[in-house]
Design an enzyme around this catalytic site. Structure first.
Site, PDB file in Angstrom:
ATOM      1  N   CYS A 287      39.440  33.631  32.404  1.00 24.65           N
ATOM      2  CA  CYS A 287      38.627  33.691  33.619  1.00 24.65           C
ATOM      3  C   CYS A 287      38.293  35.139  33.972  1.00 24.65           C
ATOM      4  O   CYS A 287      37.176  35.448  34.390  1.00 24.65           O
ATOM      5  CB  CYS A 287      39.347  33.015  34.775  1.00 24.65           C
ATOM      6  SG  CYS A 287      40.991  33.666  35.144  1.00 24.65           S
ATOM      7  N   ARG A 368      49.288  39.678  40.500  1.00 22.65           N
ATOM      8  CA  ARG A 368      49.212  38.326  41.047  1.00 22.65           C
ATOM      9  C   ARG A 368      49.545  38.393  42.541  1.00 22.65           C
ATOM     10  O   ARG A 368      50.492  39.067  42.948  1.00 22.65           O
ATOM     11  CB  ARG A 368      50.188  37.400  40.329  1.00 22.65           C
ATOM     12  CG  ARG A 368      49.878  37.193  38.852  1.00 22.65           C
ATOM     13  CD  ARG A 368      48.663  36.306  38.655  1.00 22.65           C
ATOM     14  NE  ARG A 368      48.297  36.201  37.251  1.00 22.65           N
ATOM     15  CZ  ARG A 368      48.789  35.289  36.409  1.00 22.65           C
ATOM     16  NH1 ARG A 368      49.693  34.429  36.831  1.00 22.65           N
ATOM     17  NH2 ARG A 368      48.380  35.257  35.157  1.00 22.65           N
TER      18      ARG A 368
END
Length: 477
Positions: A287, A368
């Site tokens: 992605c 993250r």
């Protein structure tokens, strides 16, 4: 004055309501998808149609008139059209700027000549698709495949292969398909045929095949032939492992993760036209690769790049722990909803695979963060020439409108945009125009991307390309 605004709204809503059945008939009967600046109007409500018109102000600088697009759509519907994707927004803008004295009907007929009469695309028939795995990406790709079923002559989701999870497996999988905490309810109807292990979604019968290994399945036994199999498990990423899927009934294998070794990494809009028709195994990269490569390509073409760095601020994923616990990777064992977590990323090497002629060295890192979806890539580029913010702004905005990158790149100039605004975005990446920073030969780009839905849309585009059901996009740039 208030009454005038309300009257204008009622008029616009009436036109939008009249457009919906025309868009639907074109899609179901002729495989014609109507868009406005790359945003599909298929299965949209009147409010969605009006919202799409208003969104254009972020790109063109003004709101698109539904009076103009309604007239264009009427002219489109009157033509003897074959399968195509038609952007009535771009047609309306171009017609308003033309000074040729043509009527709307004459102008539209000329611009769409490549999809009418003798030039209509030949019916290539349907193409079977199989999903191997039914996780986050698998379910979103399934939604998109059902949505794109059209007349039934395009991509057909025939089966999903999973390991049986226990009692009521099919019911639970149907429930996850029907309801999604991030992307909302499935747009349509889902029923279950447990006797035949089948989920019927908007009339599409999807057979669930229970198997623990690719070698356990003979797809021809289910009437599936020459299928494209999409492996969204990530269990195998090299040619040897993925070759296990080349079973009876399967023609090609597509991986929804970065491929290893000599497997081509495809980013639609950048290198999809170079796919070798004989290649049976390929990857849609990651992605993040899909988010940064189109923008890098646009900047390289316009200004040249000497070097760069991409810092990814990425939503947490299933390979992290909810609470602190053992994990084979560093840091990922720490609680995902509670921490910022620095992780490794292969985006830098994947960029090279997608853009082999790029001389610049691009480094990368990733963090993250405690959000469930939508990520951001901060792209810091050292350019080969000095430029200005206005020039970079115009370059990226234009790339979102015209040329091969227009479906991969979207653009926003909204001053208050935040991550949740991009849930469900169908672009690989959305350039935040207001966040752009340019100092001489240094440019810093902020790129939003729905790392689930935007990526799944890119996967579907690659599937369309290799299946032969990639319909012409009109008007031509």
């Amino acid at each position: 004055m208030t009454q005038d605004h309300f009257s204008d709204w009622q008029h616009a809503q009436e036109l939008a309501e009249a457009m919906i059945p025309i868009v639907g008939r074109l899609y179901r009967e002729r495989d014609v998808t109507i868009r406005i600046h790359s945003r599909s109007l298929v299965n949209k409500s009147a409010i969605d149609v009006l919202r799409t018109h208003r969104f254009v102000r972020h790109i063109e600088g003004y709101e698109l008139s539904i009076d103009d697009t309604s007239a264009i759509l009427q002219a489109v519907a009157a033509l003897d059209l074959g399968a195509a994707t038609i952007d009535i927004g771009r047609l309306a803008v171009a017609y308003a700027a033309s000074d040729e004295g043509l009527s709307v009907e004459e102008y539209v007929a000329r611009e769409l000549a490549d999809a009418t009469g003798e030039n209509k695309l030949a019916d290539v028939g349907g193409k079977d698709v199989v999903l191997y795995g039914f996780g986050r990406i698998g379910r979103l790709v399934a939604r998109l495949l059902v949505e794109k079923a059209g007349s039934g002559n395009g991509l057909r989701l025939r089966a999903v292969v999973v390991r049986k999870g226990g009692e009521n497996d099919l019911v639970k999988r149907a429930s996850l398909f029907r309801r999604d905490s991030i992307h909302g309810h499935f747009n349509g109807s889902i029923t279950i045929d447990e006797e035949n292990s089948t989920i019927i979604a908007n009339g599409n019968a999807i057979r669930f095949i229970y198997a623990s290994d690719p070698s356990d399945v003979d797809y021809t036994a289910y009437g599936i032939n020459d299928a494209i199999l999409i492996d969204n498990t990530g269990r195998w990423r090299d040619r040897e492992g993925l070759s296990q899927h080349l079973r009876p009934g399967v023609d090609k294998v597509v991986l929804t993760a970065p491929g290893k070794g000599d497997i081509p990494n495809i980013v639609h809009g950048v290198n999809h036209e170079g796919i070798d028709p004989a290649e049976r195994i390929l990857s849609c990269a990651s992605c993040t690769t899909n988010a940064v490569v189109p923008a890098i390509k646009a900047m390289e073409d316009a200004f040249g790049i000497r070097s760069g760095h991409v810092e990814t601020v990425h939503s947490f994923t299933n390979d992290q722990n909810l609470l602190d616990n053992y994990h084979k990777a560093d840091r990922r064992g720490r609680s995902a909803p509670l921490n910022l977590v620095i992780v490794e990323t292969g985006a830098a090497s994947a960029i090279k695979k997608a853009l082999p002629n790029l001389e610049a060295t691009i480094s990368g890192n990733a963090i993250r963060v405690p959000t469930p979806d939508v990520s951001m890539a901060v792209l810091n580029l050292n350019l080969k020439q000095a430029t200005t913010r206005d020039e970079v702004f115009a370059t990226l905005r234009q790339a979102s409108l015209e040329g091969p990158l227009k479906r991969a790149i979207d653009f926003t100039s909204a001053a208050d945009a935040v991550s949740t605004d991009f849930i469900g975005s169908r672009a690989a990446t959305v350039v935040d125009g207001n966040a752009l920073i340019v100092n001489d030969d240094n440019a810093i780009l902020y790129l939003w991307y729905d790392n689930e839905f935007g990526y799944s849309t890119q996967v579907l585009r690659v599937i369309q390309q290799i299946s032969g059901v990639e319909y012409p996009e009109l008007p031509k740039s």
